[in-house]
Write an enzyme that holds these catalytic residues in place. Structure first.
Site, PDB file in Angstrom:
ATOM      1  N   LYS A  77       0.848  -1.200   0.000  1.00 21.10           N
ATOM      2  CA  LYS A  77       0.000   0.000   0.000  1.00 21.10           C
ATOM      3  C   LYS A  77       0.881   1.246   0.000  1.00 21.10           C
ATOM      4  O   LYS A  77       1.881   1.302   0.730  1.00 21.10           O
ATOM      5  CB  LYS A  77      -0.918  -0.017   1.231  1.00 21.10           C
ATOM      6  CG  LYS A  77      -1.983   1.077   1.231  1.00 21.10           C
ATOM      7  CD  LYS A  77      -2.926   0.939   2.444  1.00 21.10           C
ATOM      8  CE  LYS A  77      -4.046   1.968   2.424  1.00 21.10           C
ATOM      9  NZ  LYS A  77      -4.942   1.840   3.605  1.00 21.10           N
ATOM     10  N   SER A 152      -9.960   1.846   2.460  1.00 21.08           N
ATOM     11  CA  SER A 152      -9.051   2.593   1.633  1.00 21.08           C
ATOM     12  C   SER A 152      -7.994   1.758   0.920  1.00 21.08           C
ATOM     13  O   SER A 152      -7.416   2.220  -0.064  1.00 21.08           O
ATOM     14  CB  SER A 152      -8.345   3.658   2.467  1.00 21.08           C
ATOM     15  OG  SER A 152      -7.475   3.050   3.409  1.00 21.08           O
ATOM     16  N   SER A 176     -10.220  -0.451   6.701  1.00 22.37           N
ATOM     17  CA  SER A 176      -9.567  -0.258   5.401  1.00 22.37           C
ATOM     18  C   SER A 176      -8.845  -1.474   4.846  1.00 22.37           C
ATOM     19  O   SER A 176      -8.400  -1.448   3.692  1.00 22.37           O
ATOM     20  CB  SER A 176      -8.588   0.919   5.465  1.00 22.37           C
ATOM     21  OG  SER A 176      -9.280   2.128   5.373  1.00 22.37           O
TER      22      SER A 176
END
Lengths: 481, 100
Positions: A77, A152, A176
């Site tokens: 990420k 997210s 997330s």
């Protein structure tokens, strides 16, 4: 879609049956095929990945063991620091920034022989539930590209679901990791707060943030947790000791395990087809020998309100560091104050601005007690109500997300509608507990449904035992609805 | 129940947070922030007398490490991340007084 899992890749690379280079090229090939359509990555680091894979192959050729993730491609990420490699948080304000160090979790993956293939897209600074709040455009769900992947960590979830990498790392502040895992049909884990180092994770809500894996299988997710988890002297909130030995307990079954279905997460706001899958999961656990009952955890209904005061408060403080002085972008102006305002105004997107202002407001004189103070007390209630439930139950289950993947653009107009995606995941972060999402069939629309398994702090072993049984049951069901 | 957040409140917090808003943005954000804060009416209505606030999941303890020298980040590498640096320091526009 069926792709090789990390454990079998690592086994074949360690045994010399396949080279890390072959494995990497196969994944880069899939990226070349579908990345334009999916947009899982902000950056694919092909050259670095080829060099890393070559080093793994050289180690195997020399008779050395590169580690438990030998030659396994991994996507990271883009809010985890990677030395010398751009780390953007999908924000314009960090444009051009190349961190001078690796996050601890990134170091540990590399030390285990994994091959980083790129940085994945996210909602800007991890604020969102759909990966539509990215300065670089949305990520699309590999199961249906007209839908969101969740967020997210949508890029990390989509990268695994699309076969770009068998494992990836995300971060989970209010869901997330778990919510995009559910929407993309992969496994996603939010470990107990403090079990995985936050050093090098760009801070959003420091009392809530936790790093965790995405994977095709529960066993892969367990292995990644053990590799990246465990004490780190560089994180003052790191729990001493190793990550619980989850990989040793995956075959233990759930005989005698006490499982509670959270009543408050099965009614209002939950799509009937999703709730039906959770009931099917409960039945599968019962059939495997667990005792399953409904349990009320009243405080979870207040999670959303508490979270949207606590998380923005912490974010407003954490994001004050983006001022055009030390890293990232700067819009020049005559004075430092004007430069900071110009930089932040141009650099942050609307959702980030909204949360910074909300956080600044709830922390300001005259409002602190009414908003932030109240929310902190609700965190205590949350902890107490969960503690009471965990006196009777080893783990709890619920939906991960109230619905399957929704259409791109469906929920962007009204922030509150988007926030409601997180009603089942937020309570775990507020309490600092553990939870994970396991794919369990599909909804009426044919899209993946995730079942959430919740556990108390350091309850990872029973959590993974239940998850492994659910995974086997879903497999046995053969994708039945 | 708190009073509804006003455009004046939002102007003030935007200024504190060093964000500039257009008149349209001010209206939109004020409405959205009001909606989010109104959602919190449910917890404002709770009787929380005697409930301790929780600021973090783990108890706060002092964390000590051995006093051994390590290798810090390289100064030039850190300064290279900055938009502007000079003589080993971050460079910013004037902080005090009028702009030149």
């Amino acid at each position: 879609m069926s792709f090789a899992d990390a454990l079998s890749i690592a086994a074949s690379v360690r045994a010399g049956d396949r080279t890390a280079t072959e494995v990497l090229e196969e994944h880069l090939g899939r990226i070349a095929e579908r990345e334009t359509e999916i947009h899982a990555f902000n950056l694919v680091t092909e050259q670095d990945a080829r060099a890393t894979a070559a080093a793994v192959d050289a180690a195997v050729a020399a008779g050395n063991d590169p580690g438990p993730l030998a030659g396994v491609p991994v996507a990271i990420k883009d809010n985890l620091c990677t030395r010398g490699v751009p780390t953007t948080c999908s924000s314009k304000i960090l444009e051009g920034w190349r961190p001078p160090y690796d996050a601890t979790v990134v170091q540990r993956l590399a030390a285990a022989g994994a091959v980083a293939v790129g940085k994945t897209n996210l909602d800007e600074f991890a604020m969102g539930s759909s990966t539509e709040n990215s300065a670089f455009g949305p990520t699309r769900n590999p199961h249906d590209t007209s839908r969101v992947p969740g967020g997210s960590s949508g890029g990390s979830a989509a990268a695994v679901a699309a076969g770009f990498a068998p494992i990836s790392l995300g971060s989970d502040t209010g869901g997330s990791i778990r919510q995009p895992a559910a929407l993309c049909g992969v496994v996603g884990v939010k470990p107990t707060y403090g079990l995985v180092s936050r050093l090098g994770l760009v801070a959003f809500g420091s009392s809530l943030d936790q790093v965790g894996p995405f994977a095709h299988t529960v066993a892969d997710a367990a292995l990644v947790c053990e590799v990246v988890g465990g004490h780190d002297a560089g994180d003052s909130t790191s729990i001493p000791g190793d990550f619980p030995a989850v990989t040793e307990h995956l075959s233990d079954g759930v005989s005698g395990l006490r499982v509670g279905i959270v009543t408050e997460m099965m009614g209002e706001g939950i799509a009937p087809d999703v709730a039906a899958r959770v009931r099917a999961a409960a039945a599968a656990l019962a059939a495997a020998g667990a005792t399953v009952e409904e349990v009320s955890v009243p405080a979870v209904t207040f999670g959303l309100s508490a979270y949207y005061l606590v998380a923005p408060a912490e974010a407003s403080s954490n994001l004050s560091r983006y001022d055009g002085v030390r890293f990232g972008n700067r819009i020049e102006a005559a004075t430092t104050g004007e430069m900071m305002t110009a930089t932040r105004t141009a650099g942050f997107g609307d959702e980030v601005k909204r949360r910074i202002m909300l956080g600044t407001f709830v922390l300001s004189a005259g409002y602190f007690d009414a908003f932030y103070g109240t929310a902190q007390k609700v965190r205590t209630l949350m902890r107490q109500d969960f503690d009471a439930a965990y006196e009777q139950f080893d783990v709890l289950i619920s939906p991960t997300s109230p619905t399957t993947a929704f259409a791109i653009g469906d929920k962007t107009a009204d922030p509150m509608t988007m926030y409601l995606n997180d009603i089942c995941t937020i309570p775990t972060n507020l309490a600092g507990h553990a939870a994970m999402s396991v794919p369990f069939g599909t909804g009426d629309d044919g899209l993946p449904v995730g079942v959430q398994v919740l556990a108390p702090a350091l309850g990872e072993i029973p959590m993974f035992r239940a998850a492994a049984v659910l995974e086997a049951a879903a497999l046995a069901e053969g994708g039945a609805k | 129940m708190a009073e509804r957040i006003t455009t004046e409140d939002v102007t003030k917090v935007a200024n504190l947070a060093r964000l500039a808003l257009t008149p349209d943005e001010l209206e939109t954000f004020t409405g959205q922030l009001a909606e989010i804060l109104e959602h919190a009416d449910d917890i404002a209505a709770l009787d929380l007398a005697g409930v301790e606030p929780m600021a973090r999941p783990l108890p706060l303890v002092n964390v000590f490490r051995a006093d051994e020298p390590g290798t810090p980040l390289d100064r030039d590498e850190v300064l290279a991340c900055a938009p502007v640096s000079e003589d080993g320091q971050f460079r910013v526009p004037p902080v005090l007084g009028e702009a030149p």
